[in-house]
Write a protein that holds these residues in place. Structure first.
Motif, PDB file in Angstrom:
ATOM      1  N   ALA A 149      -3.977  15.594  -3.163  1.00  0.00           N
ATOM      2  CA  ALA A 149      -4.035  14.610  -2.084  1.00  0.00           C
ATOM      3  C   ALA A 149      -4.372  13.223  -2.641  1.00  0.00           C
ATOM      4  O   ALA A 149      -3.820  12.211  -2.192  1.00  0.00           O
ATOM      5  CB  ALA A 149      -5.081  15.031  -1.056  1.00  0.00           C
ATOM      6  N   LYS A 150      -5.261  13.170  -3.610  1.00  0.00           N
ATOM      7  CA  LYS A 150      -5.608  11.884  -4.226  1.00  0.00           C
ATOM      8  C   LYS A 150      -4.419  11.320  -4.995  1.00  0.00           C
ATOM      9  O   LYS A 150      -4.137  10.117  -4.948  1.00  0.00           O
ATOM     10  CB  LYS A 150      -6.796  12.054  -5.173  1.00  0.00           C
ATOM     11  CG  LYS A 150      -8.115  12.323  -4.475  1.00  0.00           C
ATOM     12  CD  LYS A 150      -9.232  12.493  -5.492  1.00  0.00           C
ATOM     13  CE  LYS A 150     -10.566  12.757  -4.817  1.00  0.00           C
ATOM     14  NZ  LYS A 150     -11.678  12.900  -5.795  1.00  0.00           N
ATOM     15  N   ASP A 151      -3.736  12.203  -5.715  1.00  0.00           N
ATOM     16  CA  ASP A 151      -2.571  11.767  -6.495  1.00  0.00           C
ATOM     17  C   ASP A 151      -1.501  11.176  -5.592  1.00  0.00           C
ATOM     18  O   ASP A 151      -0.839  10.191  -5.961  1.00  0.00           O
ATOM     19  CB  ASP A 151      -1.997  12.957  -7.272  1.00  0.00           C
ATOM     20  CG  ASP A 151      -0.799  12.559  -8.123  1.00  0.00           C
ATOM     21  OD1 ASP A 151      -1.000  11.813  -9.103  1.00  0.00           O
ATOM     22  OD2 ASP A 151       0.319  12.996  -7.810  1.00  0.00           O
ATOM     23  N   ALA A 152      -1.333  11.748  -4.401  1.00  0.00           N
ATOM     24  CA  ALA A 152      -0.307  11.293  -3.457  1.00  0.00           C
ATOM     25  C   ALA A 152      -0.561   9.854  -3.001  1.00  0.00           C
ATOM     26  O   ALA A 152       0.391   9.078  -2.794  1.00  0.00           O
ATOM     27  CB  ALA A 152      -0.252  12.225  -2.257  1.00  0.00           C
ATOM     28  N   VAL A 153      -1.838   9.468  -2.846  1.00  0.00           N
ATOM     29  CA  VAL A 153      -2.127   8.107  -2.374  1.00  0.00           C
ATOM     30  C   VAL A 153      -2.226   7.110  -3.535  1.00  0.00           C
ATOM     31  O   VAL A 153      -2.058   5.897  -3.335  1.00  0.00           O
ATOM     32  CB  VAL A 153      -3.438   8.070  -1.554  1.00  0.00           C
ATOM     33  CG1 VAL A 153      -3.298   8.931  -0.317  1.00  0.00           C
ATOM     34  CG2 VAL A 153      -4.646   8.509  -2.382  1.00  0.00           C
ATOM     35  N   LEU A 154      -2.465   7.616  -4.739  1.00  0.00           N
ATOM     36  CA  LEU A 154      -2.606   6.723  -5.898  1.00  0.00           C
ATOM     37  C   LEU A 154      -1.280   6.437  -6.588  1.00  0.00           C
ATOM     38  O   LEU A 154      -1.088   5.365  -7.170  1.00  0.00           O
ATOM     39  CB  LEU A 154      -3.580   7.334  -6.915  1.00  0.00           C
ATOM     40  CG  LEU A 154      -5.051   7.420  -6.497  1.00  0.00           C
ATOM     41  CD1 LEU A 154      -5.847   8.190  -7.543  1.00  0.00           C
ATOM     42  CD2 LEU A 154      -5.636   6.025  -6.290  1.00  0.00           C
ATOM     43  N   ARG A 155      -0.359   7.397  -6.513  1.00  0.00           N
ATOM     44  CA  ARG A 155       0.909   7.266  -7.232  1.00  0.00           C
ATOM     45  C   ARG A 155       1.667   5.989  -6.857  1.00  0.00           C
ATOM     46  O   ARG A 155       2.211   5.310  -7.747  1.00  0.00           O
ATOM     47  CB  ARG A 155       1.786   8.491  -6.987  1.00  0.00           C
ATOM     48  CG  ARG A 155       2.964   8.582  -7.973  1.00  0.00           C
ATOM     49  CD  ARG A 155       3.859   9.771  -7.692  1.00  0.00           C
ATOM     50  NE  ARG A 155       3.126  11.022  -7.632  1.00  0.00           N
ATOM     51  CZ  ARG A 155       3.003  11.776  -6.531  1.00  0.00           C
ATOM     52  NH1 ARG A 155       3.578  11.399  -5.408  1.00  0.00           N
ATOM     53  NH2 ARG A 155       2.330  12.896  -6.555  1.00  0.00           N
ATOM     54  N   PRO A 156       1.734   5.608  -5.572  1.00  0.00           N
ATOM     55  CA  PRO A 156       2.446   4.371  -5.220  1.00  0.00           C
ATOM     56  C   PRO A 156       1.849   3.121  -5.871  1.00  0.00           C
ATOM     57  O   PRO A 156       2.531   2.105  -6.016  1.00  0.00           O
ATOM     58  CB  PRO A 156       2.300   4.309  -3.686  1.00  0.00           C
ATOM     59  CG  PRO A 156       2.141   5.740  -3.280  1.00  0.00           C
ATOM     60  CD  PRO A 156       1.305   6.344  -4.367  1.00  0.00           C
ATOM     61  N   MET A 157       0.598   3.196  -6.265  1.00  0.00           N
ATOM     62  CA  MET A 157      -0.063   2.058  -6.918  1.00  0.00           C
ATOM     63  C   MET A 157       0.147   2.078  -8.429  1.00  0.00           C
ATOM     64  O   MET A 157      -0.272   1.151  -9.142  1.00  0.00           O
ATOM     65  CB  MET A 157      -1.574   2.076  -6.638  1.00  0.00           C
ATOM     66  CG  MET A 157      -1.941   2.054  -5.185  1.00  0.00           C
ATOM     67  SD  MET A 157      -3.747   2.087  -4.992  1.00  0.00           S
ATOM     68  CE  MET A 157      -3.872   2.627  -3.287  1.00  0.00           C
ATOM     69  N   GLY A 158       0.773   3.149  -8.924  1.00  0.00           N
ATOM     70  CA  GLY A 158       0.981   3.275 -10.357  1.00  0.00           C
ATOM     71  C   GLY A 158      -0.274   3.708 -11.102  1.00  0.00           C
ATOM     72  O   GLY A 158      -0.428   3.420 -12.299  1.00  0.00           O
ATOM     73  N   VAL A 159      -1.172   4.398 -10.398  1.00  0.00           N
ATOM     74  CA  VAL A 159      -2.422   4.854 -11.003  1.00  0.00           C
ATOM     75  C   VAL A 159      -2.540   6.371 -10.854  1.00  0.00           C
ATOM     76  O   VAL A 159      -2.195   6.924  -9.804  1.00  0.00           O
ATOM     77  CB  VAL A 159      -3.639   4.185 -10.317  1.00  0.00           C
ATOM     78  CG1 VAL A 159      -4.942   4.700 -10.912  1.00  0.00           C
ATOM     79  CG2 VAL A 159      -3.561   2.675 -10.444  1.00  0.00           C
TER      80      VAL A 159
END
Length: 204
Positions: free
Chosen positions: A22-32
């Motif tokens: 779930a964290k990866d899903a919200v961070l991926r668009p930021m490139g992090v």
């Protein structure tokens, strides 16, 4: 539910994977990535932290942290400087750009964690956190550090004690031999005297 799914360890691992996803899903668009976000969070709280300590705080291997720090440096989110007098040791600090991306990322991650907290009452959250710490305790206890100096002294003492009887035994074995030689010498001297007396008598 299968036998594996009923195991407590499996449930803990499953929760960790779901939360990380779930964290990866919200961070991926930021490139992090999640490890990069966690590293930025710790570095922001502890400027100058070493790579080795950072790896421990982020629960990853030193090799993984080396990769994470390399990527964060390339993105301009952190700066690393050598520490005078400490060999290859490097201190890490977060940049202005790093603080900006961390603020955005943290807002999204907190929302994910709020979802987790929302599954239980406030008092249950405290109990849950306490139970998690209690469950980790048997696996995080540090063993007593070895004491090589004391062991070396004891070992030397034991070796000395073992060698002492050996020396006594050698001396004890040598004593009878010396006595035997002395007796032979006395006998030879007596024999010579007897021979001289006999020779004198014969000459008369």
């Amino acid at each position: 539910m299968t036998a594996v799914e009923q195991r407590l360890g499996h449930k803990v691992k499953s929760l960790e994977q779901e939360l990380s996803g779930a964290k990866d899903a919200v961070l991926r668009p930021m490139g992090v990535t999640v490890p990069q976000y966690t590293a930025l969070l710790v570095i922001n709280d502890e400027p100058g932290i070493s790579g080795a300590e950072l790896a421990r705080r982020c629960l990853v291997t030193p090799q993984t942290m080396t990769t994470v720090l390399g990527n964060l440096t390339l993105k301009g989110y952190i700066e690393r400087r050598s520490v005078p007098g400490q060999g290859r040791a490097m201190e890490t600090t977060i940049t202005t750009a790093g603080k900006r991306i961390l603020a955005r990322a943290d807002k999204e991650v907190l929302a994910v964690e709020k979802t987790l907290a929302g599954t239980m009452a406030v008092k249950d959250q405290a109990t849950f956190a306490k139970l998690l710490d209690q469950a980790r305790a048997p696996f995080t206890k540090e063993e007593a550090a070895p004491k090589p100096v004391k062991r070396a002294v004891r070992t030397t003492a034991k070796k000395t004690a073992k060698k002492a009887p050996a020396k006594k035994t050698a001396a004890a074995k040598a004593a009878p031999a010396k006595k035997a030689v002395a007796k032979k010498t006395v006998k030879k001297a007596a024999a010579k005297k007897t021979a001289k007396k006999t020779a004198k008598k014969t000459a008369r």
